[in-house]
Design a protein around this motif. Structure first.
Motif, PDB file in Angstrom:
ATOM      1  N   GLY A   1       7.580  34.130  43.495  1.00 27.06           N
ATOM      2  CA  GLY A   1       8.870  33.486  43.272  1.00 27.06           C
ATOM      3  C   GLY A   1       8.816  31.970  43.207  1.00 27.06           C
ATOM      4  N   HIS A   2       7.747  31.331  43.685  1.00 25.80           N
ATOM      5  CA  HIS A   2       7.704  29.870  43.618  1.00 25.80           C
ATOM      6  C   HIS A   2       7.460  29.424  42.176  1.00 25.80           C
ATOM      7  CE1 HIS A   2       3.209  30.078  43.645  1.00 25.80           C
ATOM      8  NE2 HIS A   2       3.304  28.880  43.077  1.00 25.80           N
ATOM      9  N   MET A   3       7.869  28.191  41.881  1.00 30.12           N
ATOM     10  CA  MET A   3       7.807  27.673  40.523  1.00 30.12           C
ATOM     11  C   MET A   3       6.573  26.798  40.322  1.00 30.12           C
ATOM     12  SD  MET A   3      10.257  28.992  38.887  1.00 30.12           S
ATOM     13  CE  MET A   3      11.850  29.819  39.140  1.00 30.12           C
ATOM     14  N   VAL A   4       5.907  27.017  39.204  1.00 32.17           N
ATOM     15  CA  VAL A   4       4.773  26.182  38.801  1.00 32.17           C
ATOM     16  C   VAL A   4       5.282  25.205  37.739  1.00 32.17           C
ATOM     17  CG1 VAL A   4       2.457  26.150  37.826  1.00 32.17           C
ATOM     18  CG2 VAL A   4       3.164  28.062  39.280  1.00 32.17           C
ATOM     19  N   HIS A   5       5.260  23.923  38.058  1.00 32.04           N
ATOM     20  CA  HIS A   5       5.806  22.913  37.146  1.00 32.04           C
ATOM     21  C   HIS A   5       4.756  22.521  36.115  1.00 32.04           C
ATOM     22  CE1 HIS A   5       8.807  20.101  35.900  1.00 32.04           C
ATOM     23  NE2 HIS A   5       7.993  19.056  36.041  1.00 32.04           N
ATOM     24  N   VAL A   6       5.154  22.529  34.838  1.00 37.79           N
ATOM     25  CA  VAL A   6       4.260  22.203  33.727  1.00 37.79           C
ATOM     26  C   VAL A   6       4.826  20.999  32.984  1.00 37.79           C
ATOM     27  CG1 VAL A   6       3.222  23.031  31.580  1.00 37.79           C
ATOM     28  CG2 VAL A   6       3.528  24.604  33.508  1.00 37.79           C
ATOM     29  N   VAL A   7       4.000  19.988  32.776  1.00 36.61           N
ATOM     30  CA  VAL A   7       4.405  18.780  32.052  1.00 36.61           C
ATOM     31  C   VAL A   7       3.395  18.521  30.943  1.00 36.61           C
ATOM     32  CG1 VAL A   7       4.864  16.303  32.194  1.00 36.61           C
ATOM     33  CG2 VAL A   7       5.444  17.787  34.128  1.00 36.61           C
ATOM     34  N   ARG A   8       3.889  18.328  29.718  1.00 39.64           N
ATOM     35  CA  ARG A   8       3.037  17.927  28.603  1.00 39.64           C
ATOM     36  C   ARG A   8       3.660  16.698  27.959  1.00 39.64           C
ATOM     37  NH1 ARG A   8      -2.016  19.882  27.414  1.00 39.64           N
ATOM     38  NH2 ARG A   8      -1.563  19.769  25.174  1.00 39.64           N
TER      39      ARG A   8
END
Length: 359
Positions: free
Chosen positions: A280-287
């Motif tokens: 349930g935790h969120m993996v933050h993705v930045v490009r």
């Protein structure tokens, strides 16, 4: 006087043997389990203590590091059936020398028994029922976070019945005298007379612990819960983990793989997004740079927990697919794109599956 000296010497030798047998670390005490603990109890105790004593959680703590090493040694021995058998007989010292077999006292005094009783007689092999192996469907979420699953087992159990029966049948050599100075040895089947029993099915609730990091095909044993044997011991029941397919993630070892489709706009100008993980935790993705089709991003520590050490996790690999816009562009739009992209026309034909051979 001579007999007293001999007795003292014998007592001293026995004391040395006992010290040798029981020397070394108490692996059961280190793990905090009883000597009749089952394998799953040993694994659970190890996993709990490993998290607490892991060097990453206790930097610079020499005592915790020493206890962590002792914990690893204890688990290595007690989780292995053969090593555990040697350890139970001869202590830690016996592991370095190998199992000499039998009673250490009898090996010291030979087959002639100083303490009484005949030496050299081996127990008959105890018959054993068959093992049962069953598949257990488990989700990837359960293998990531852990879970407890209850299974109802209908097991045949021996109950007393009227009468007697032939039991413990075995083949023995019998010597018969044929005449003066003449003997003959023949094989005969010999059976004991035992109380009669009948097999009655009984319902039993088994609790299976899905441990974080367990792998597809791994087995979870229940000792003596397999097929019964009317004259011996029951076999074992083993549940084989069968990992179910997941909609978003693919597992390879301790690593996870997933695909993300983005728009052409996002691919060119960059984007931010969150991927919901298995717990349930969120993996933050930045490009913030151009993303080409098939580009892959690696997120360390976002894979599956390692089964032997849950403090260590694999990696999450994210592969990007590009959703190109549909339709056609006007001539003005085409000219505008050419100016923005500042890229010449290019077409290259090559074998993509074996490109490295021609590089």
């Amino acid at each position: 006087m001579a007999s007293l000296v001999a007795w003292n010497l014998l007592t001293f030798n026995l004391f040395l043997i006992i010290l040798q047998v029981f020397a070394g670390r108490d692996f059961y005490k280190i793990l905090g389990v009883s000597k009749n603990a089952k394998l799953n109890q040993i694994k659970k105790a190890y996993r709990t203590l490993a998290k607490e004593l892991h060097p990453d959680k206790n930097p610079g703590d020499e005592d915790a590091n020493k206890r962590f090493q002792d914990l690893g040694a204890a688990y290595e021995v007690l989780s292995d059936a053969e090593k555990r058998k040697i350890y139970d007989k001869h202590g830690e010292e016996g592991l370095s020398k190998g199992d000499v077999g039998g009673d250490p006292f009898s090996s010291f005094f030979g087959d002639f028994s100083f303490f009484g009783g005949g030496g050299g007689n081996r127990d008959r092999e105890i018959p054993r029922g068959g093992d049962i192996v069953m598949d257990l469907d488990v989700t990837l979420e359960e293998l990531y976070s852990g879970n407890f699953v209850e299974v109802v087992r209908y097991k045949p159990v021996a109950k007393p019945a009227k009468g007697t029966r032939k039991c413990n049948c075995r083949t023995e050599m019998v010597t018969q005298q044929l005449g003066p100075g003449r003997f003959q040895m023949t094989q005969q089947q010999v059976c004991d007379d035992c109380p009669n029993v009948k097999m009655v099915p009984e319902e039993k609730l088994l609790e299976i612990e899905i441990e974080p990091g367990m792998r597809d095909g791994q087995e979870y044993p229940f000792v003596a819960e397999g097929e019964p044997h009317i004259d011996g011991e029951p076999g074992d029941l083993r549940f084989k983990i069968k990992q179910q397919k997941h909609r978003r993630f693919e597992r390879k070892g301790d690593d996870l793989y997933t695909n993300v489709t983005i728009s052409l706009k996002d691919a060119l100008v960059g984007f931010e997004m969150d991927i919901q993980h298995l717990d349930g935790h969120m993996v933050h993705v930045v490009r913030d740079k151009i993303t080409w089709p098939g580009a892959r991003m690696r997120k360390p520590g976002e894979g599956m927990p390692n089964y032997e050490n849950n403090n260590v996790k694999g990696q999450l690999f994210i592969t990007f697919d590009i959703d190109f816009p549909k339709g056609t562009l006007t001539e003005e739009e085409k000219e505008a794109l050419i100016k923005i992209l500042k890229q010449d026309s290019k077409q290259v034909v090559y074998n993509g599956l074996q490109a490295s051979m021609f590089a």
